[in-house]
Design an enzyme around this catalytic site. Structure first.
Site, PDB file in Angstrom:
ATOM      1  CG  ASP A 159      -1.943   1.234   1.326  1.00 19.29           C
ATOM      2  OD1 ASP A 159      -2.820   1.199   0.471  1.00 19.29           O
ATOM      3  OD2 ASP A 159      -1.668   1.936   2.142  1.00 19.29           O
ATOM      4  CD  GLU A 176      -2.330   2.497  -3.422  1.00 16.70           C
ATOM      5  OE1 GLU A 176      -3.384   2.534  -3.777  1.00 16.70           O
ATOM      6  OE2 GLU A 176      -1.744   2.229  -2.095  1.00 16.70           O
TER       7      GLU A 176
END
Length: 709
Positions: A350, A386
């Site tokens: 993330d 990401e």
């Protein structure tokens, strides 16, 4: 009970028959206590007697697995210099293998004075109320041998991978084949009914939303909400205890392992969505749960102009300082633990740009990227970035090192824009269909560096993407302010599902969903399917369901019965993808023949039947594109150097509202063409069309044809 000297390594709680060793890195602490809790919550505090280097340690005889514990760390309270020690706050062990209990919304969980949950308080003034009754407890875990039954990782090559992003609770809570007592748990996801569905669908790799131990933000809890997605990590080694059906005193560890074993036995990989970019302690006004009370300036990027505050590159209030050697060591130890001990197959990071920040700038040659690339364990697993954060210079799509793949938001946006009729021509779509060479080829990466997705957990589901122009997040309790307004969606003239139903609208929306799924699953790169999209899942227009642990987020499997053709469409596309390497290229297309005088490896066709001209590539009004994939033009080789051969195919993606007659490429390209798939008509499948003949494309449809020589 007097602790023995113990040892400074390994960090955390390490059990053996005689005693449990506790070790905590706290370089500026003046004293550290380990606090043991019995089943009634009574606390015994023991001072760790030894300090070796910057690690406080001691071995406590008689402490067995299942024992709940935490740390209290003494030191100066001086937020202006970045130090926030407060021994009134019970702290989670950063190396805890399991956690028991949940966070309670109470002012005592804050290191600073907060008079009530309705008042903000002053983050410069220390609070001396005991937080222990309101915070989770770390748990001593026996690292006994687990019966893996010869488990081995499936090791699916990237070019053959199909990701399936899902949530442990969201997938299982309403699954009719999963027993009620197992719904929402690791055991539920490992149940034969869940495994049968996943293998029957045809995906290869399950990507789980966060399963590291997380907590809900206190303010969320106070207003009756919670954190459902889990992007709020407290403990990086512990499986989230609320997903355990067996217990939370270490039983969750074995249950997680059993889930991984079952998925592996079914031939499925397990990838974890991991959140190392920030923690659950939020900003300077957030709770003191672990890292802030142990070594605040080491664990977090603090603002050099005001060390009582944090640099926030994540939008959560803090940024984990992975460039610090000890913090980097914790992250690497955690990653190796999940691979070595828990047998997972990879990670989706993330806000990965935040992890690459050395000081303030994103540095792809910095310590985190370098250590990952050199690690003999981690460089062999799947690594997905990401590739952005919310800080300056954080958008890094196309910039990660060779070992990494990336969520490609350019792919998402191009596909959405094409099918809603908002794209400026088809030029950008062609890049996305063929592996995004404009993003990844220049530094010798491969097409599978691109994770191709149209929907993900954050944003609209596929069904909502064609049903709503605007977000409808009122249920989140933030007056619809949260969530993006840049949805690139189209409701096709009616917001939401009309009452009574409109059959024509339903058919058009279903076709549009099929169009986007067909585009994604036939594109070069690695497709990622959002769980439930194949069954027509809806969140009723909520594009930010982070706090919805209810029917908004849980997959309603009865919808599959309403749209059986959609589920079968996805299964069929995945069977096609598995059977045909021409749509799973390991090298970028070159747009030239593999052999002199032969057909190009890829060719692009206009509706006229001729190859696209430069003028047509820049025609912003063009809504139709033909992509010819030459099965005899695959540039990669098999494991023994043999040529890889396949059939050839022609795919039309037509986003125009009206039907269009296109001329098929001439006899150089095929003798004839056979319809494999038409998103507008199942009856068209199997029909033959002569080369250079005309075929009608229904408005807003995909047509896939097999080349017949």
């Amino acid at each position: 009970m007097e602790p023995w000297p113990g040892h400074w390594t390994p960090l955390g709680a390490t059990y053996d028959v005689a005693a449990t060793n506790f070790a905590l890195w706290a370089p500026e602490a003046e004293q550290v206590e380990v606090c043991l809790f019995d089943d009634d919550g009574a606390e015994t505090r023991l001072v760790l007697p030894n300090r070796t280097f910057d690690i406080w340690h001691g071995a406590v005889p008689g402490v067995r697995p299942g024992q709940r514990y935490g740390f209290r760390v003494h030191g100066p309270w001086d937020p202006a210099t970045g130090r926030r020690f407060n021994p009134a706050k019970l702290l989670t062990d950063p190396y805890a293998r399991a956690v028991d209990g949940a966070l309670t919304a109470h002012p005592a969980v804050y290191g600073h004075v907060r008079p009530s949950m309705d008042e903000g308080g002053d983050h410069h003034v220390r609070d001396d109320r005991d937080s222990a009754p309101y915070v989770p407890k770390s748990v001593v875990v026996d690292r006994h041998p687990f019966d893996w039954r010869g488990d081995a990782p499936p090791r699916v090559p990237w070019s053959e991978t199909v990701l399936y992003e899902t949530h442990v609770r969201g997938f299982t809570m309403r699954h009719p084949g999963v027993p009620e007592e197992l719904r929402g748990t690791y055991a539920g996801l490992a149940h034969p009914a869940a495994l049968e569905y996943l293998t029957g669908l045809g995906i290869t790799t399950v990507e789980l939303l966060p399963v590291h131990q997380f907590v809900s933000e206190p303010d969320f809890l106070h207003r009756g909400s919670l954190n459902y997605w889990g992007y709020n990590t407290l403990a990086f080694f512990a499986p989230h205890n609320a997903y355990s059906s067996a217990g939370t005193r270490g039983e969750q560890v074995d249950e997680f392992k059993a889930m991984v074993r079952a998925l592996h036995e079914a031939g499925l990989e397990v990838i974890l969505d991991v959140v190392y970019n920030h923690t659950a302690e939020q900003g300077d006004g957030g709770p003191t749960l672990a890292y802030r009370g142990i070594a605040n300036e080491a664990y977090y990027h603090v603002d050099p102009a005001d060390r009582s505050r944090y640099l926030d590159y994540t939008g959560t209030g803090n940024t984990f300082r992975v460039a610090h050697p000890q913090v980097l060591g914790l992250v690497m130890d955690s990653l190796r633990y999940w691979v070595g001990e828990m047998h997972v197959d990879g990670f989706r990071f993330d806000l990965a740009s935040a992890l690459a920040r050395s000081m303030h700038d994103v540095d792809m040659l910095g310590s985190f990227m370098t250590v990952i690339g050199q690690d003999p364990v981690l460089r062999e697993v799947k690594l997905i970035a990401e590739p952005w954060d919310v800080g300056p210079g954080g958008y890094q799509v196309g910039e990660f090192p060779h070992l990494w793949t990336e969520w490609n938001d350019r792919y998402r946006d191009s596909v959405r824009d094409h099918w809603r009729g908002a794209a400026a021509g088809v030029r950008d779509l062609a890049f996305r269909l063929s592996g995004s060479s404009d993003l990844y080829a220049d530094d010798r990466r491969r097409p599978y560096a691109s994770i191709n997705y149209v929907t993900a957990h954050d944003g609209f589901t596929m069904r909502d993407l064609v049903s709503y122009d605007r977000k409808h997040n009122e249920a989140n309790g933030e007056e619809n302010r949260d969530g993006t307004d840049n949805n690139r969606s189209w409701n096709h003239g009616v917001e939401g599902d009309p009452v009574p139903p409109d059959p024509a609208l339903r058919e058009l929306r279903l076709r549009q969903v099929k169009n986007m799924l067909t585009t994604m699953l036939l594109s070069t790169g690695v497709p990622m399917l959002l769980s439930g999209d194949e069954a027509g899942r809806t969140q009723r227009g909520n594009n930010n369901a982070y706090c919805q642990d209810n029917e908004i987020s849980w997959i309603d499997w009865s919808l599959a019965a309403e749209h059986p053709e959609l589920l079968e469409h996805v299964r069929r596309l995945l069977r096609f993808r598995r059977a045909h390497p021409v749509v799973r290229q390991r090298r970028f297309f070159e747009g030239v023949p593999v052999v002199e005088g032969g057909r190009k490896d890829i060719a692009w066709f206009a509706p006229s039947g001729a190859e696209m001209t430069e003028t047509e590539w820049h025609d912003g009004s063009l809504r139709t594109l033909g992509m010819y994939l030459n099965g005899e033009g695959i540039r990669s080789r098999g494991v023994r150097g043999e040529p890889i051969l396949d059939e050839s195919f022609l795919l039309y993606v037509h986003a125009g509202a009206d039907a269009l007659d296109v001329r098929l490429p001439g006899r150089f390209w095929a003798a004839s063409y056979e319809v494999v798939l038409d998103t507008a008509s199942a009856a068209a499948e199997g029909r033959r069309h002569r080369a250079a003949g005309r075929v009608r494309l229904t408005g807003r449809s995909c047509l896939l044809l097999r080349v017949i020589d």
